[in-house]
Design an enzyme around this catalytic site. Structure first.
Site, PDB file in Angstrom:
ATOM      1  CB  SER A  54      -6.570  -0.165  11.191  1.00 27.57           C
ATOM      2  OG  SER A  54      -7.299  -0.485  10.029  1.00 27.57           O
TER       3      SER A  54
ATOM      4  CD  GLU B 164      -1.590  -4.195   5.108  1.00 25.45           C
ATOM      5  OE1 GLU B 164      -2.790  -4.446   5.301  1.00 25.45           O
ATOM      6  OE2 GLU B 164      -0.973  -4.567   4.094  1.00 25.45           O
TER       7      GLU B 164
ATOM      8  CB  THR C   9       2.360  -7.478   5.481  1.00 19.73           C
ATOM      9  OG1 THR C   9       3.693  -6.987   5.368  1.00 19.73           O
ATOM     10  CG2 THR C   9       1.367  -6.394   5.162  1.00 19.73           C
TER      11      THR C   9
ATOM     12  CG  HIS D 244      -1.120  -9.190   7.755  1.00 17.88           C
ATOM     13  ND1 HIS D 244      -1.376  -8.711   6.492  1.00 17.88           N
ATOM     14  CD2 HIS D 244      -1.579  -8.241   8.604  1.00 17.88           C
ATOM     15  CE1 HIS D 244      -1.966  -7.521   6.576  1.00 17.88           C
ATOM     16  NE2 HIS D 244      -2.092  -7.211   7.857  1.00 17.88           N
TER      17      HIS D 244
ATOM     18  NE  ARG E  33      -4.025 -18.915  -1.702  1.00 13.33           N
ATOM     19  CZ  ARG E  33      -4.335 -18.848  -2.986  1.00 13.33           C
ATOM     20  NH1 ARG E  33      -5.123 -19.772  -3.522  1.00 13.33           N
ATOM     21  NH2 ARG E  33      -3.893 -17.863  -3.749  1.00 13.33           N
TER      22      ARG E  33
ATOM     23  CG  ASP F 247      -0.547 -14.129  -3.649  1.00 10.10           C
ATOM     24  OD1 ASP F 247      -1.633 -14.592  -4.062  1.00 10.10           O
ATOM     25  OD2 ASP F 247      -0.383 -12.953  -3.290  1.00 10.10           O
TER      26      ASP F 247
ATOM     27  CD  GLN G 167       1.914   2.585  -5.532  1.00  7.10           C
ATOM     28  OE1 GLN G 167       1.478   3.698  -5.774  1.00  7.10           O
ATOM     29  NE2 GLN G 167       2.237   2.214  -4.321  1.00  7.10           N
TER      30      GLN G 167
ATOM     31  CG  PHE H  56      -1.924  -1.904  -7.117  1.00  8.23           C
ATOM     32  CD1 PHE H  56      -1.346  -2.851  -6.304  1.00  8.23           C
ATOM     33  CD2 PHE H  56      -1.709  -0.572  -6.831  1.00  8.23           C
ATOM     34  CE1 PHE H  56      -0.566  -2.488  -5.229  1.00  8.23           C
ATOM     35  CE2 PHE H  56      -0.933  -0.191  -5.753  1.00  8.23           C
ATOM     36  CZ  PHE H  56      -0.362  -1.157  -4.955  1.00  8.23           C
TER      37      PHE H  56
ATOM     38  CG  HIS I 147      -6.655  -1.791   6.872  1.00  8.18           C
ATOM     39  ND1 HIS I 147      -6.085  -1.948   8.117  1.00  8.18           N
ATOM     40  CD2 HIS I 147      -5.838  -2.434   5.998  1.00  8.18           C
ATOM     41  CE1 HIS I 147      -4.969  -2.656   8.002  1.00  8.18           C
ATOM     42  NE2 HIS I 147      -4.795  -2.966   6.740  1.00  8.18           N
TER      43      HIS I 147
HETATM   44  P1  FAD Z   1      -8.352 -17.726   0.404  1.00  7.46           P
HETATM   45  O1  FAD Z   1      -9.445 -17.156   1.225  1.00  7.46           O
HETATM   46  O2  FAD Z   1      -7.895 -19.101   0.703  1.00  7.46           O
HETATM   47  O3  FAD Z   1      -8.822 -17.620  -1.124  1.00  7.46           O
HETATM   48  C1  FAD Z   1      -7.911 -17.833  -2.193  1.00  7.46           C
HETATM   49  C2  FAD Z   1      -8.660 -18.281  -3.440  1.00  7.46           C
HETATM   50  O4  FAD Z   1      -9.136 -19.609  -3.262  1.00  7.46           O
HETATM   51  C3  FAD Z   1      -9.892 -17.456  -3.782  1.00  7.46           C
HETATM   52  O5  FAD Z   1      -9.980 -17.383  -5.177  1.00  7.46           O
HETATM   53  C4  FAD Z   1     -11.039 -18.261  -3.206  1.00  7.46           C
HETATM   54  O6  FAD Z   1     -12.270 -18.006  -3.896  1.00  7.46           O
HETATM   55  C5  FAD Z   1     -10.554 -19.671  -3.419  1.00  7.46           C
HETATM   56  N1  FAD Z   1     -11.025 -20.654  -2.440  1.00  7.46           N
HETATM   57  C6  FAD Z   1     -11.138 -20.499  -1.106  1.00  7.46           C
HETATM   58  N2  FAD Z   1     -11.524 -21.653  -0.533  1.00  7.46           N
HETATM   59  C7  FAD Z   1     -11.622 -22.584  -1.523  1.00  7.46           C
HETATM   60  C8  FAD Z   1     -11.961 -23.979  -1.570  1.00  7.46           C
HETATM   61  N3  FAD Z   1     -12.287 -24.666  -0.478  1.00  7.46           N
HETATM   62  N4  FAD Z   1     -11.955 -24.606  -2.783  1.00  7.46           N
HETATM   63  C9  FAD Z   1     -11.638 -23.926  -3.936  1.00  7.46           C
HETATM   64  N5  FAD Z   1     -11.324 -22.604  -3.941  1.00  7.46           N
HETATM   65  C10 FAD Z   1     -11.308 -21.951  -2.754  1.00  7.46           C
HETATM   66  N6  FAD Z   1      -0.298 -11.938   1.365  1.00  7.46           N
HETATM   67  C11 FAD Z   1       0.863 -12.198   2.020  1.00  7.46           C
HETATM   68  O7  FAD Z   1       1.675 -13.016   1.560  1.00  7.46           O
HETATM   69  N7  FAD Z   1       1.158 -11.569   3.207  1.00  7.46           N
HETATM   70  C12 FAD Z   1       0.306 -10.669   3.772  1.00  7.46           C
HETATM   71  O8  FAD Z   1       0.606 -10.119   4.841  1.00  7.46           O
HETATM   72  C13 FAD Z   1      -0.926 -10.370   3.108  1.00  7.46           C
HETATM   73  N8  FAD Z   1      -1.810  -9.504   3.633  1.00  7.46           N
HETATM   74  C14 FAD Z   1      -3.008  -9.281   2.987  1.00  7.46           C
HETATM   75  C15 FAD Z   1      -3.947  -8.423   3.573  1.00  7.46           C
HETATM   76  C16 FAD Z   1      -5.171  -8.165   2.947  1.00  7.46           C
HETATM   77  C17 FAD Z   1      -6.167  -7.238   3.594  1.00  7.46           C
HETATM   78  C18 FAD Z   1      -5.452  -8.781   1.695  1.00  7.46           C
HETATM   79  C19 FAD Z   1      -6.752  -8.493   0.980  1.00  7.46           C
HETATM   80  C20 FAD Z   1      -4.536  -9.646   1.117  1.00  7.46           C
HETATM   81  C21 FAD Z   1      -3.316  -9.910   1.756  1.00  7.46           C
HETATM   82  N9  FAD Z   1      -2.370 -10.800   1.213  1.00  7.46           N
HETATM   83  C22 FAD Z   1      -1.191 -11.051   1.879  1.00  7.46           C
HETATM   84  C23 FAD Z   1      -2.599 -11.428  -0.099  1.00  7.46           C
HETATM   85  C24 FAD Z   1      -3.248 -12.833  -0.001  1.00  7.46           C
HETATM   86  O9  FAD Z   1      -2.368 -13.735   0.640  1.00  7.46           O
HETATM   87  C25 FAD Z   1      -3.544 -13.284  -1.422  1.00  7.46           C
HETATM   88  O10 FAD Z   1      -4.509 -12.461  -2.012  1.00  7.46           O
HETATM   89  C26 FAD Z   1      -3.899 -14.747  -1.600  1.00  7.46           C
HETATM   90  O11 FAD Z   1      -3.869 -15.059  -3.003  1.00  7.46           O
HETATM   91  C27 FAD Z   1      -5.265 -15.140  -1.096  1.00  7.46           C
HETATM   92  O12 FAD Z   1      -5.301 -15.124   0.261  1.00  7.46           O
HETATM   93  P2  FAD Z   1      -6.702 -15.373   1.030  1.00  7.46           P
HETATM   94  O13 FAD Z   1      -6.382 -15.469   2.454  1.00  7.46           O
HETATM   95  O14 FAD Z   1      -7.707 -14.384   0.598  1.00  7.46           O
HETATM   96  O15 FAD Z   1      -7.059 -16.829   0.426  1.00  7.46           O
END
Ligand code: FAD
Length: 289
Positions: A15, A17, A48, A77, A107, A109, A212, A216, A266
């Site tokens: 895939s 992105e 994204t 996304h 979630r 950032d 870059q 990261f 991916h």
């Molecule tokens: P979560 O799964 O909610 O985790 C976030 C943090 O909270 C982690 O540290 C986790 O351990 C902790 N946590 C989870 N649940 C709980 C709980 N109940 N209590 C306490 N702590 C908890 N960002 C964008 O803005 N747009 C995008 O399109 C995008 N695409 C992405 C694609 C991929 C493949 C990846 C890996 C990341 C992408 N991101 C994107 C970044 C992502 O939004 C961030 O990394 C964000 O900080 C975490 O998102 P998450 O969905 O992993 O969060």
């Protein structure tokens, strides 16, 4: 075919992105790349989303065009920090109208969301995934972090939270980019020990410059092996040499991942096709093995 079904059907899944373009030049580059990458027959492409304002609708629109015009299977996304439940339901309605059946539920950032735009309906991706599962009709994926999410206090705690995300309904996971395959394989052992059995697609990115990499490593908690660091230093002032080194590094990484049993790759394309085309050509032997 939806992503979950493709993964269940066996065989390796490839895939790409993309991100929604911001300028005319970006837009032209994206469509050229998408047309060229379609020729490789990807299992899906993902688009994204940024958490602010009308951004989700740009993602919805681009997903619709890639699906309708190019016939690509598309994953949208979707981030939740800046949305209410009603807004999420409305965006999902838009995706349905565009015939998009796959969501990577995230979630987002908090530092990228203006404080006034933060909503209180969602704090974590697992809550979004639970809601999307209730809404129904989408194949659901989630994000994961082989080297730990930067906010998680420990890798164990991060994996406990990841298990909650899978229990809530994530049917597959896509990793944050990484440059050291050992971190992916270690992560698979840890997730399996925690009872997580969904496929974990490794995210690969060919690096285009030293700056870059610094970004990261600082923002994303991603380690840079010495071999990558010294190659980037060696080719820093030679664009063609850097490109060749970077493609070679990502290709070797991809081959090793596939030979080690990864369900596919991916590729983070940054809306460009050349590196992705070369990497896929280079890993073909390992994919067939
Ligand atoms: P979560 O799964 O909610 O985790 C976030 C943090 O909270 C982690 O540290 C986790 O351990 C902790 N946590 C989870 N649940 C709980 C709980 N109940 N209590 C306490 N702590 C908890 N960002 C964008 O803005 N747009 C995008 O399109 C995008 N695409 C992405 C694609 C991929 C493949 C990846 C890996 C990341 C992408 N991101 C994107 C970044 C992502 O939004 C961030 O990394 C964000 O900080 C975490 O998102 P998450 O969905 O992993 O969060």
């Amino acid at each position: 075919m939806r992503v979950t079904e493709r993964l269940k059907a066996g065989g390796r899944v490839f895939s790409f992105e993309f991100y929604p373009p911001k300028t005319d030049e970006d837009t032209a580059r994206l469509f050229t790349a998408a047309v060229e990458l379609k020729r490789l027959g990807p299992d899906f492409v993902s688009v994204t989303n940024s958490s602010s304002g009308a951004a989700p609708y740009r993602t919805v629109a681009l997903c619709g065009v890639l699906k309708a015009q190019l016939g690509l299977e598309v994953v949208a996304h979707l981030t939740c920090l800046a949305h209410t439940r009603e807004e999420i339901a409305e965006i999902c309605g838009g995706l349905r109208k565009m015939d998009v059946e796959n969501i990577l539920a995230l979630r987002g950032d908090p530092q990228n969301v203006a404080p006034a735009a933060l909503r209180r309906d969602y704090s974590y991706a697992s809550q979004l995934i639970a809601d999307l599962k209730r809404l129904g009709g989408f194949s659901l994926g989630g994000a994961c972090y082989p080297e730990k999410h930067p906010e998680a206090p420990t890798p164990e705690e991060d994996i406990r939270r990841l298990r909650e995300k899978v229990d809530a309904g994530a049917e597959y996971l896509i990793t944050q980019l990484f440059f050291d395959n050992a971190s992916y394989f270690r992560f698979l052992e840890r997730t399996a020990a925690a009872g997580i059995s969904v496929p974990v697609l490794p995210g690969l990115m060919p690096i285009t410059g030293y700056r870059q990499v610094r970004k990261f490593t600082q923002l994303m908690n991603v380690s840079v092996p010495a071999a990558l660091r010294s190659g980037l230093e060696r080719w820093e002032n030679d664009k063609a040499g850097l490109f060749a080194f970077s493609v070679e590094y990502a290709s070797r990484q991809g081959e090793e991942l596939l030979r080690g049993g990864a369900p596919g790759l991916h590729l983070y394309t940054l809306n460009r096709s050349r590196a992705a085309i070369e990497i896929l050509r280079n890993v073909k032997g390992a994919a067939a093995a």
